[in-house]
Design a protein around this motif. Structure first.
Motif, PDB file in Angstrom:
ATOM      1  N   ALA A  94      11.852  30.086  11.157  1.00  7.97           N
ATOM      2  CA  ALA A  94      11.964  31.406  11.784  1.00  7.97           C
ATOM      3  C   ALA A  94      13.311  32.041  11.463  1.00  7.97           C
ATOM      4  CB  ALA A  94      11.784  31.278  13.301  1.00  7.97           C
ATOM      5  N   ALA A  95      14.382  31.239  11.531  1.00  9.71           N
ATOM      6  CA  ALA A  95      15.717  31.755  11.199  1.00  9.71           C
ATOM      7  C   ALA A  95      15.787  32.164   9.733  1.00  9.71           C
ATOM      8  CB  ALA A  95      16.775  30.706  11.516  1.00  9.71           C
ATOM      9  N   ALA A 199      14.770  31.823  20.626  1.00  5.95           N
ATOM     10  CA  ALA A 199      13.493  32.170  21.245  1.00  5.95           C
ATOM     11  C   ALA A 199      12.358  31.292  20.724  1.00  5.95           C
ATOM     12  CB  ALA A 199      13.177  33.646  20.998  1.00  5.95           C
ATOM     13  N   VAL A 200      12.328  31.107  19.422  1.00  5.31           N
ATOM     14  CA  VAL A 200      11.287  30.263  18.830  1.00  5.31           C
ATOM     15  C   VAL A 200      11.455  28.809  19.280  1.00  5.31           C
ATOM     16  CG1 VAL A 200      10.527  29.249  16.638  1.00  5.31           C
ATOM     17  CG2 VAL A 200      10.795  31.721  16.850  1.00  5.31           C
ATOM     18  N   HIS A 205       9.328  24.483  22.335  1.00  5.77           N
ATOM     19  CA  HIS A 205       9.555  23.423  23.331  1.00  5.77           C
ATOM     20  C   HIS A 205       8.534  23.541  24.461  1.00  5.77           C
ATOM     21  CE1 HIS A 205      11.626  20.601  25.932  1.00  5.77           C
ATOM     22  NE2 HIS A 205      11.684  21.528  26.879  1.00  5.77           N
ATOM     23  N   THR A 206       8.280  24.765  24.916  1.00  8.37           N
ATOM     24  CA  THR A 206       7.298  24.981  25.982  1.00  8.37           C
ATOM     25  C   THR A 206       5.912  24.537  25.549  1.00  8.37           C
ATOM     26  OG1 THR A 206       8.564  26.900  26.767  1.00  8.37           O
ATOM     27  CG2 THR A 206       6.280  26.729  27.491  1.00  8.37           C
ATOM     28  N   ALA A 222       7.182  35.162  20.576  1.00  8.44           N
ATOM     29  CA  ALA A 222       8.601  35.104  20.912  1.00  8.44           C
ATOM     30  C   ALA A 222       9.449  35.664  19.782  1.00  8.44           C
ATOM     31  CB  ALA A 222       9.006  33.661  21.222  1.00  8.44           C
ATOM     32  N   ALA A 223       9.038  35.427  18.546  1.00 13.44           N
ATOM     33  CA  ALA A 223       9.800  35.915  17.391  1.00 13.44           C
ATOM     34  C   ALA A 223       9.505  37.377  17.086  1.00 13.44           C
ATOM     35  CB  ALA A 223       9.480  35.059  16.163  1.00 13.44           C
ATOM     36  N   SER A 224       8.273  37.815  17.307  1.00 12.53           N
ATOM     37  CA  SER A 224       7.858  39.138  16.836  1.00 12.53           C
ATOM     38  C   SER A 224       8.528  40.276  17.589  1.00 12.53           C
ATOM     39  CB  SER A 224       6.344  39.284  16.933  1.00 12.53           C
ATOM     40  OG  SER A 224       5.931  39.306  18.291  1.00 12.53           O
TER      41      SER A 224
END
Length: 345
Positions: A94-95, A199-200, A205-206, A222-224
């Motif tokens: 994601a990063a 966030a990702v 983790h969740t 979360a990323a979008s």
């Protein structure tokens, strides 16, 4: 009422036609063979198409993009055996998708549509029927991914050929990775990259702790919503919440009414893919996408409750993303103030 809806929807007929062209081979393969593997690979086709269109990939760029999807996909499939590895893998990719915008803002779509198919397909692989463990099934899926990229590669090559300057040789022209010659100003990316990674990581983790099915919806949501600006991020969160809350029930209702069959399932998947490339505004496109995906799940035998998880995952993931953005923004402001204070002394 119908006229108002028609006026509100902006359909890009050219993009829709081009998307249908590159998706048609997979739809035909799925229809002729009766194998769902080709429909799964359609996500790779539409992702490669979007990256080619929006980020300006030349043929070699499309090949490299396909290779990146494969590497990320296999890495995330293998990482799912360990919670920490999967979280770190999601954070890293994601990063990296945001990091590309530090070179040129036009590469944002390339980054996004490398992470999206890798994440979604990796999370879905463990649910597929087949021999061996998820990694084994993932490796067996690689030929389908390669074939899924082929129509986009052909389209890219045909278009790239038309743009060759007369004073440039064919060999030199086809060595290009990007179809644009000059870079634009890079967009600020560090704050967005940090927020996306956090966030990702929290969303992944969740998903792992609560063993959530279809956790890819929460992770990507979360990323979008992290767009680099608070106002646009809040707007996107609102659009996604409205789209999910309206689209998911609509898809469930359609799934309860429509007769189940392979053709209807394929049509729902095709429609979902087309909302990614040819429909505006975003709230309508996302709402229809939620409806189509939910309908496809219902036609595949999912219960309404399981299909409704898409809405809850989208909303929770978006809230995680926005909360992290605010925290990172506050930390950045405090950091700048502390640095300014040190300089004044």
């Amino acid at each position: 009422m119908i006229s108002a809806w028609r006026d509100a929807i902006d359909l890009d007929h050219v993009a829709a036609t081009r998307a249908v062209i590159v998706l048609t081979p997979l739809i035909l393969l799925a229809w002729i063979s009766g194998e769902g593997i080709w429909l799964r690979a359609a996500l790779v086709t539409v992702s490669a198409f979007i990256a080619m269109e929006r980020s300006g990939l030349a043929p070699i760029g499309t090949i490299l993009h396909g290779a990146a999807i494969i590497v990320c996909y296999l890495a995330l499939v293998a990482a799912q055996t360990t919670e920490l590895l999967f979280i770190l893998g999601c954070v890293l990719f994601a990063a990296a998708s945001i990091l590309l915008t530090g070179w040129d803002a036009r590469l944002r779509s390339l980054g996004n549509f490398t992470f999206i198919p890798a994440l979604y397909l990796a999370c879905e692989t463990k649910e597929w029927e087949g021999p061996g463990n998820p990694l084994h099934r993932g490796i067996l899926f690689l030929p389908a991914i390669m074939l899924a990229i082929l129509p986009v590669l052909v389209m890219s090559a045909l278009e790239h050929r038309k743009t060759r300057p007369l004073n440039v040789s064919r060999l030199w022209h086809f060595r290009a990775v990007l179809s644009w010659a000059e870079r634009k100003e890079p967009s600020p990316y560090f704050e967005a990259m940090v927020a996306t990674a956090l966030a990702v990581g929290l969303a992944a983790h969740t998903v792992m702790v609560w063993r959530l099915d279809q956790g890819q919806w929460m992770i990507w949501s979360a990323a979008s919503v992290i767009t680099g600006e608070l106002a646009s991020g809040h707007l996107k969160l609102r659009d996604r919440m409205v789209g999910a809350l309206v689209g998911v029930p609509a898809g469930i209702g359609a799934g309860l009414i429509l007769p189940h069959g392979v053709f209807a399932h394929e049509l729902a998947i095709l429609a979902a893919a087309l909302t990614l490339v040819a429909l505006r505004p975003y709230v309508i496109a996302f709402g229809l996408r939620c409806a189509c995906v939910t309908l496809a799940l219902m036609l595949a035998g999912w219960s309404p409750i399981m299909a409704a998880e898409r809405a809850s995952h989208v909303i929770l993931g978006g809230l995680i993303g926005i909360a992290v953005v605010h925290c990172v923004r506050v930390a950045a402001v405090l950091g700048r103030q502390a640095t300014s204070g040190v300089e004044i002394k």
